[in-house]
Motif scaffolding. Structure first.
Motif, mmCIF file in Angstrom:
data_model
loop_
_atom_site.group_PDB
_atom_site.id
_atom_site.type_symbol
_atom_site.label_atom_id
_atom_site.label_comp_id
_atom_site.label_asym_id
_atom_site.label_seq_id
_atom_site.Cartn_x
_atom_site.Cartn_y
_atom_site.Cartn_z
ATOM 1 N N ASN A 96 0.845 -1.196 0.000
ATOM 2 C CA ASN A 96 0.000 0.000 0.000
ATOM 3 C C ASN A 96 0.879 1.244 0.000
ATOM 4 O O ASN A 96 1.931 1.278 0.620
ATOM 5 C CB ASN A 96 -0.993 0.003 1.159
ATOM 6 C CG ASN A 96 -0.310 0.034 2.503
ATOM 7 O OD1 ASN A 96 0.916 0.063 2.582
ATOM 8 N ND2 ASN A 96 -1.080 0.034 3.549
ATOM 9 N N MET A 97 0.427 2.224 -0.759
ATOM 10 C CA MET A 97 1.249 3.406 -0.953
ATOM 11 C C MET A 97 0.540 4.654 -0.447
ATOM 12 O O MET A 97 -0.684 4.773 -0.581
ATOM 13 C CB MET A 97 1.559 3.545 -2.447
ATOM 14 C CG MET A 97 2.540 4.637 -2.782
ATOM 15 S SD MET A 97 2.886 4.678 -4.574
ATOM 16 C CE MET A 97 4.330 3.635 -4.664
ATOM 17 N N SER A 157 -4.442 2.144 -1.378
ATOM 18 C CA SER A 157 -3.600 3.329 -1.284
ATOM 19 C C SER A 157 -4.339 4.431 -0.538
ATOM 20 O O SER A 157 -5.557 4.389 -0.393
ATOM 21 C CB SER A 157 -3.239 3.858 -2.677
ATOM 22 O OG SER A 157 -2.432 2.941 -3.348
ATOM 23 N N SER A 158 -3.566 5.410 -0.073
ATOM 24 C CA SER A 158 -4.161 6.583 0.568
ATOM 25 C C SER A 158 -3.607 7.827 -0.097
ATOM 26 O O SER A 158 -2.496 7.807 -0.648
ATOM 27 C CB SER A 158 -3.798 6.624 2.051
ATOM 28 O OG SER A 158 -4.135 5.415 2.675
ATOM 29 N N LEU A 208 1.208 8.151 9.095
ATOM 30 C CA LEU A 208 0.788 7.662 7.771
ATOM 31 C C LEU A 208 1.990 7.176 6.961
ATOM 32 O O LEU A 208 1.922 6.150 6.287
ATOM 33 C CB LEU A 208 0.053 8.769 7.007
ATOM 34 C CG LEU A 208 -1.385 9.065 7.453
ATOM 35 C CD1 LEU A 208 -1.898 10.344 6.784
ATOM 36 C CD2 LEU A 208 -2.302 7.895 7.123
ATOM 37 N N THR A 209 3.099 7.918 7.036
ATOM 38 C CA THR A 209 4.270 7.513 6.248
ATOM 39 C C THR A 209 4.836 6.183 6.743
ATOM 40 O O THR A 209 5.338 5.389 5.952
ATOM 41 C CB THR A 209 5.379 8.585 6.268
ATOM 42 O OG1 THR A 209 5.784 8.808 7.614
ATOM 43 C CG2 THR A 209 4.928 9.883 5.665
ATOM 44 N N SER A 225 5.231 2.538 1.196
ATOM 45 C CA SER A 225 6.069 3.527 0.514
ATOM 46 C C SER A 225 5.276 4.818 0.325
ATOM 47 O O SER A 225 4.062 4.852 0.496
ATOM 48 C CB SER A 225 6.526 2.994 -0.837
ATOM 49 O OG SER A 225 5.396 2.632 -1.596
ATOM 50 N N VAL A 226 6.034 5.866 -0.017
ATOM 51 C CA VAL A 226 5.414 7.184 -0.202
ATOM 52 C C VAL A 226 5.758 7.702 -1.587
ATOM 53 O O VAL A 226 6.907 7.641 -2.014
ATOM 54 C CB VAL A 226 5.913 8.199 0.854
ATOM 55 C CG1 VAL A 226 5.268 9.565 0.626
ATOM 56 C CG2 VAL A 226 5.621 7.714 2.272
ATOM 57 N N GLN A 227 4.727 8.144 -2.291
ATOM 58 C CA GLN A 227 4.946 8.785 -3.593
ATOM 59 C C GLN A 227 4.576 10.265 -3.432
ATOM 60 O O GLN A 227 3.416 10.602 -3.205
ATOM 61 C CB GLN A 227 4.086 8.072 -4.650
ATOM 62 C CG GLN A 227 3.596 8.925 -5.799
ATOM 63 C CD GLN A 227 4.660 9.220 -6.832
ATOM 64 O OE1 GLN A 227 5.780 9.567 -6.503
ATOM 65 N NE2 GLN A 227 4.291 9.095 -8.091
ATOM 66 N N SER A 228 5.592 11.141 -3.513
ATOM 67 C CA SER A 228 5.319 12.579 -3.400
ATOM 68 C C SER A 228 5.138 13.168 -4.782
ATOM 69 O O SER A 228 6.110 13.371 -5.507
ATOM 70 C CB SER A 228 6.484 13.293 -2.708
ATOM 71 O OG SER A 228 6.710 12.754 -1.446
#
Lengths: 138, 102
Positions: free
Chosen positions: B2-3, B28-29, B91-92, B97-100
């Motif tokens: 989940n991203m 995802s969020s 949340l991070t 993983s995090v997509q900015s």
């Protein structure tokens, strides 16, 4: 030598939200500088620029200077023409009541406060913009 | 997997919000920060996009950025969760993983 001062019509076009970029703050600084040179200055707020005038801005949480109160000083700098694009407000679900009121004092009428804000349509704005000598976009 | 997707641009400025939502996978969020918080306001040209995204994803908005812009929490689309910096950190870590989006 003549000392006639040349007065030009300057319009500042504000199109960005206040804190995501530095444009809004920088525009305000430049506007106040121009006003000090006795020029005919107007400010236009279109697109996300209308968010610059939102009431109740509270910036403590993001650690940035809240410069929204500076707009209310524009009247003291003889800046009496603020144009707000009607369509930009509408597509954001906003109305004039969401924005701060801006006034200037008329010294010919015992310093009575007069409204500086003009709600205009795109076509009216187009006409006004077309009459400017200098248009600066931020 | 989940991203967490973060969006910091106004929906009126470019297509980031639409691109992000179209590439969000299941579980995802999306977290709206900075000028991105404009996206979660009711009655805008883009409210419907967020309302339909809420059917598939969790949507968050950062409170300090709403406050700074004078955007009232009462006018935030229902279902959008308002978070602070501490929850942003949570949340991070909760996502893989995090997509900015920039």
């Amino acid at each position: 030598m003549s000392e006639d001062v040349i007065t030009k019509k300057f319009m500042y076009v504000n199109r960005k939200s206040p804190y995501g970029t530095i444009y809004a703050l920088e525009a305000l600084e430049v506007v106040l500088i121009t006003a000090a040179f006795d020029q005919d200055v107007s400010l236009t707020f279109i697109d996300d620029g209308v968010y610059q005038l939102m009431k109740d801005q509270k910036t403590e949480g993001i650690g940035m200077k809240n410069f929204s109160s500076t707009y209310s000083a524009l009247g003291d700098y003889e800046i009496k023409k603020i144009f707000i694009d009607k369509e930009s407000l509408e597509e954001r679900g906003l109305s004039l009541s969401d924005l701060q009121e801006l006034v200037w004092e008329d010294e010919d009428e015992d310093y009575v406060e007069k409204n500086s804000i003009n709600l205009v349509s795109r076509s009216e704005l187009s006409e006004i913009m077309n009459k400017q000598d200098v248009v600066l976009s931020f | 997997m989940n991203m967490l997707h973060t969006v910091n641009k106004s929906p009126f400025e470019n297509y980031t919000v639409s691109s992000c939502i179209s590439m969000c996978a299941k579980d995802s969020s999306i977290l709206f920060i900075e000028d991105g918080v404009i996206s979660v306001m009711k009655s805008t040209k883009f409210s419907e996009i967020i309302e339909s995204a809420l059917k598939n994803f969790k949507v968050y908005a950062l409170k300090p950025d709403l406050d700074a812009r004078g955007l009232s929490l009462n006018n935030v689309i229902e279902g959008v969760e308002i978070v602070g910096y501490e929850e942003f950190v949570d949340l991070t870590t909760e996502h893989d993983s995090v997509q900015s989006w920039l």
